[in-house]
Design a protein around this motif. Sequence first.
Motif, PDB file in Angstrom:
ATOM      1  N   ASP A  50       6.128   8.302  -4.732  1.00 30.72           N
ATOM      2  CA  ASP A  50       5.156   8.880  -5.654  1.00 30.72           C
ATOM      3  C   ASP A  50       5.203   8.212  -7.025  1.00 30.72           C
ATOM      4  O   ASP A  50       4.205   8.203  -7.751  1.00 30.72           O
ATOM      5  CB  ASP A  50       5.404  10.386  -5.793  1.00 30.72           C
ATOM      6  CG  ASP A  50       4.393  11.044  -6.723  1.00 30.72           C
ATOM      7  OD1 ASP A  50       3.185  10.914  -6.467  1.00 30.72           O
ATOM      8  OD2 ASP A  50       4.827  11.665  -7.716  1.00 30.72           O
ATOM      9  N   LEU A  51       6.336   7.644  -7.387  1.00 33.61           N
ATOM     10  CA  LEU A  51       6.459   6.953  -8.668  1.00 33.61           C
ATOM     11  C   LEU A  51       5.423   5.844  -8.810  1.00 33.61           C
ATOM     12  O   LEU A  51       4.967   5.542  -9.914  1.00 33.61           O
ATOM     13  CB  LEU A  51       7.870   6.360  -8.816  1.00 33.61           C
ATOM     14  CG  LEU A  51       8.145   5.530 -10.071  1.00 33.61           C
ATOM     15  CD1 LEU A  51       8.056   6.403 -11.319  1.00 33.61           C
ATOM     16  CD2 LEU A  51       9.500   4.854  -9.984  1.00 33.61           C
ATOM     17  N   TYR A  52       5.011   5.232  -7.677  1.00 32.98           N
ATOM     18  CA  TYR A  52       4.119   4.073  -7.706  1.00 32.98           C
ATOM     19  C   TYR A  52       2.661   4.436  -7.484  1.00 32.98           C
ATOM     20  O   TYR A  52       1.806   3.549  -7.420  1.00 32.98           O
ATOM     21  CB  TYR A  52       4.584   3.043  -6.672  1.00 32.98           C
ATOM     22  CG  TYR A  52       6.051   2.738  -6.797  1.00 32.98           C
ATOM     23  CD1 TYR A  52       6.549   2.105  -7.933  1.00 32.98           C
ATOM     24  CD2 TYR A  52       6.961   3.136  -5.823  1.00 32.98           C
ATOM     25  CE1 TYR A  52       7.903   1.855  -8.080  1.00 32.98           C
ATOM     26  CE2 TYR A  52       8.322   2.887  -5.960  1.00 32.98           C
ATOM     27  CZ  TYR A  52       8.785   2.254  -7.090  1.00 32.98           C
ATOM     28  OH  TYR A  52      10.128   2.018  -7.240  1.00 32.98           O
ATOM     29  N   LEU A  89      -0.450   1.506 -14.562  1.00 35.39           N
ATOM     30  CA  LEU A  89      -1.787   1.968 -14.909  1.00 35.39           C
ATOM     31  C   LEU A  89      -1.995   3.359 -14.330  1.00 35.39           C
ATOM     32  O   LEU A  89      -1.220   3.817 -13.485  1.00 35.39           O
ATOM     33  CB  LEU A  89      -2.863   1.027 -14.347  1.00 35.39           C
ATOM     34  CG  LEU A  89      -2.923  -0.399 -14.901  1.00 35.39           C
ATOM     35  CD1 LEU A  89      -2.005  -1.322 -14.113  1.00 35.39           C
ATOM     36  CD2 LEU A  89      -4.350  -0.934 -14.850  1.00 35.39           C
ATOM     37  N   THR A  90      -3.059   4.040 -14.754  1.00 40.73           N
ATOM     38  CA  THR A  90      -3.449   5.256 -14.057  1.00 40.73           C
ATOM     39  C   THR A  90      -3.867   4.858 -12.646  1.00 40.73           C
ATOM     40  O   THR A  90      -4.199   3.695 -12.374  1.00 40.73           O
ATOM     41  CB  THR A  90      -4.626   5.957 -14.747  1.00 40.73           C
ATOM     42  OG1 THR A  90      -5.807   5.158 -14.605  1.00 40.73           O
ATOM     43  CG2 THR A  90      -4.341   6.193 -16.231  1.00 40.73           C
ATOM     44  N   ALA A 106       1.632  11.452  -9.110  1.00 39.39           N
ATOM     45  CA  ALA A 106       0.531  12.401  -8.982  1.00 39.39           C
ATOM     46  C   ALA A 106       0.503  13.413 -10.123  1.00 39.39           C
ATOM     47  O   ALA A 106      -0.568  13.844 -10.552  1.00 39.39           O
ATOM     48  CB  ALA A 106       0.625  13.119  -7.635  1.00 39.39           C
ATOM     49  N   ALA A 107       1.661  13.800 -10.628  1.00 42.54           N
ATOM     50  CA  ALA A 107       1.730  14.827 -11.670  1.00 42.54           C
ATOM     51  C   ALA A 107       1.523  14.269 -13.071  1.00 42.54           C
ATOM     52  O   ALA A 107       1.576  15.015 -14.044  1.00 42.54           O
ATOM     53  CB  ALA A 107       3.077  15.549 -11.605  1.00 42.54           C
ATOM     54  N   PRO A 116       0.824  -1.212   0.000  1.00 42.79           N
ATOM     55  CA  PRO A 116       0.000   0.000   0.000  1.00 42.79           C
ATOM     56  C   PRO A 116       0.856   1.258   0.000  1.00 42.79           C
ATOM     57  O   PRO A 116       2.042   1.223   0.361  1.00 42.79           O
ATOM     58  CB  PRO A 116      -0.822  -0.127   1.284  1.00 42.79           C
ATOM     59  CG  PRO A 116      -0.033  -1.053   2.143  1.00 42.79           C
ATOM     60  CD  PRO A 116       0.701  -1.977   1.235  1.00 42.79           C
ATOM     61  N   ARG A 117       0.260   2.373  -0.382  1.00 43.27           N
ATOM     62  CA  ARG A 117       1.024   3.617  -0.494  1.00 43.27           C
ATOM     63  C   ARG A 117       1.673   4.002   0.831  1.00 43.27           C
ATOM     64  O   ARG A 117       2.810   4.500   0.859  1.00 43.27           O
ATOM     65  CB  ARG A 117       0.104   4.741  -0.986  1.00 43.27           C
ATOM     66  CG  ARG A 117       0.796   6.099  -1.111  1.00 43.27           C
ATOM     67  CD  ARG A 117       2.020   6.037  -2.040  1.00 43.27           C
ATOM     68  NE  ARG A 117       2.773   7.277  -2.022  1.00 43.27           N
ATOM     69  CZ  ARG A 117       2.590   8.274  -2.870  1.00 43.27           C
ATOM     70  NH1 ARG A 117       1.684   8.176  -3.835  1.00 43.27           N
ATOM     71  NH2 ARG A 117       3.311   9.365  -2.778  1.00 43.27           N
ATOM     72  N   GLU A 118       0.995   3.752   1.935  1.00 48.66           N
ATOM     73  CA  GLU A 118       1.563   4.096   3.234  1.00 48.66           C
ATOM     74  C   GLU A 118       2.874   3.368   3.483  1.00 48.66           C
ATOM     75  O   GLU A 118       3.849   3.942   3.983  1.00 48.66           O
ATOM     76  CB  GLU A 118       0.568   3.772   4.364  1.00 48.66           C
ATOM     77  CG  GLU A 118      -0.726   4.568   4.309  1.00 48.66           C
ATOM     78  CD  GLU A 118      -1.710   4.037   3.284  1.00 48.66           C
ATOM     79  OE1 GLU A 118      -1.461   2.953   2.705  1.00 48.66           O
ATOM     80  OE2 GLU A 118      -2.723   4.731   3.034  1.00 48.66           O
ATOM     81  N   GLN A 119       2.917   2.098   3.099  1.00 49.74           N
ATOM     82  CA  GLN A 119       4.143   1.316   3.261  1.00 49.74           C
ATOM     83  C   GLN A 119       5.231   1.814   2.317  1.00 49.74           C
ATOM     84  O   GLN A 119       6.408   1.906   2.694  1.00 49.74           O
ATOM     85  CB  GLN A 119       3.857  -0.164   3.003  1.00 49.74           C
ATOM     86  CG  GLN A 119       5.059  -1.074   3.190  1.00 49.74           C
ATOM     87  CD  GLN A 119       4.718  -2.535   2.984  1.00 49.74           C
ATOM     88  OE1 GLN A 119       3.538  -2.914   3.002  1.00 49.74           O
ATOM     89  NE2 GLN A 119       5.720  -3.370   2.772  1.00 49.74           N
ATOM     90  N   LEU A 120       4.853   2.154   1.096  1.00 50.21           N
ATOM     91  CA  LEU A 120       5.828   2.679   0.140  1.00 50.21           C
ATOM     92  C   LEU A 120       6.409   4.014   0.614  1.00 50.21           C
ATOM     93  O   LEU A 120       7.603   4.272   0.443  1.00 50.21           O
ATOM     94  CB  LEU A 120       5.169   2.855  -1.229  1.00 50.21           C
ATOM     95  CG  LEU A 120       4.756   1.557  -1.939  1.00 50.21           C
ATOM     96  CD1 LEU A 120       3.892   1.864  -3.154  1.00 50.21           C
ATOM     97  CD2 LEU A 120       5.981   0.749  -2.350  1.00 50.21           C
TER      98      LEU A 120
END
Length: 424
Positions: free
Chosen positions: A224-226, A273-274, A257-258, A211-215
Amino acid sequence: MLRLSPWTKRLLCLAALLCLAPAATPRFFEFSDASFELSSEAKGVAHTGSHEERIIAALDAIRSGNMADARATVDALIAEQPNYRLAQLLRADLYAMRVMPLSTIGGGVASAPSNVLDDLRKEALVRIAHRNDKIYADRLPANIVAFAPQQKFAILIDAATSRLYVFANDNGQPKRVRDHYVTVGLLGVDKKIEGDQRSPLGVYFVTSHLPREQLDKTYGSLADLYGVGAWPISYPNELDRSQSRTGHGIWLHGSPAATYARAPQASNGCVVLTNEEMLDVAQYLQPGNTPVISVPAIKWVNAEQWQQQHNAGLALLEQWKSSWETLNTQQYLNFYSPDFRSGEGQDISTWREQKAAVNAGKTWSKVQLNDVSIFAAGPQASQMVATFNQNYRSNNLNNQMKKRLYWQQDAAGWKIVWEGNALN
């Protein structure tokens, strides 16, 4: 007398052109040769649907000369997704078309880096090609031969079309659920070594969820790349390892994000993917269970052909099992390729000697295969990967294991090129 700077003079000239120039005849020659006139005052109607459906609708509107609808659709898309670069490019083109014809997508922003424009043109063409490809709407993928009962879904990636498909296990038959545009490796597919910026081809499985929190905790700002998160897959698989293929960290993941969507070939090897589409696909992923089949191009067949292949795949596995448990050593060994390698590193000569010696000491054996799955990769589905829980019993040995067989089709038929414990 008021002196004007050179830039002011240029801006005044451009304003005069915008006001006085006659209607242009804008075209994207790679999509259509139809001419059309532009009415700059017309108020268009924005198309509805998914972001992809709307970007294609905007391109169709440009092709047919309905510039007002194209502008309305693109403006609505950008209002929702300001980082949708392809939509931003079309907006620039649409406004440039007020004063000049354009011969290609991106002609309105000629000062942009050529590699950026090339990537966006490729994205547009890939998306349109998928929309136009209706021939396979009622076909089934030959790459999904047999689901195991516990496998609810399978992911199928078509590298040729930059497309990811989700198929459901519908009473054993694959049923298309949805599909999405994806990004693959910067240098294409068929990964061989660490850092080659290619995505792998073969049969893999989702191993976990990051998950993003772990990343964020692990990678800091680089997370942010993921995008919204990552789902690692099992590259290198057992066959990859036997072929000395290297590399790690091949994931399904979202986008920064960008950047709403990346070019068809832009990753370091992952499948991207998006963010919204990654979250959509995530609901179908079962770590440790969901196959991810990455192929040069999907082999589409009709329902009758799919059933024949399904039956043939299971029959082949049953023939292999029968020759083994009946102690028919020669028939059993005929299933193995001259290029065979075992999970313990044995070549075909060592394997033959060992199996002949083992069978000489048997008076009976029974082999039971449960939870069988078969998926096909390679050009024209020429590689099959069978996974099952094996229960082996004989007069002097009882053994249970999760086994995997890699089969390769050649002029001699289907032959096993790798056999051993399934690593995942």
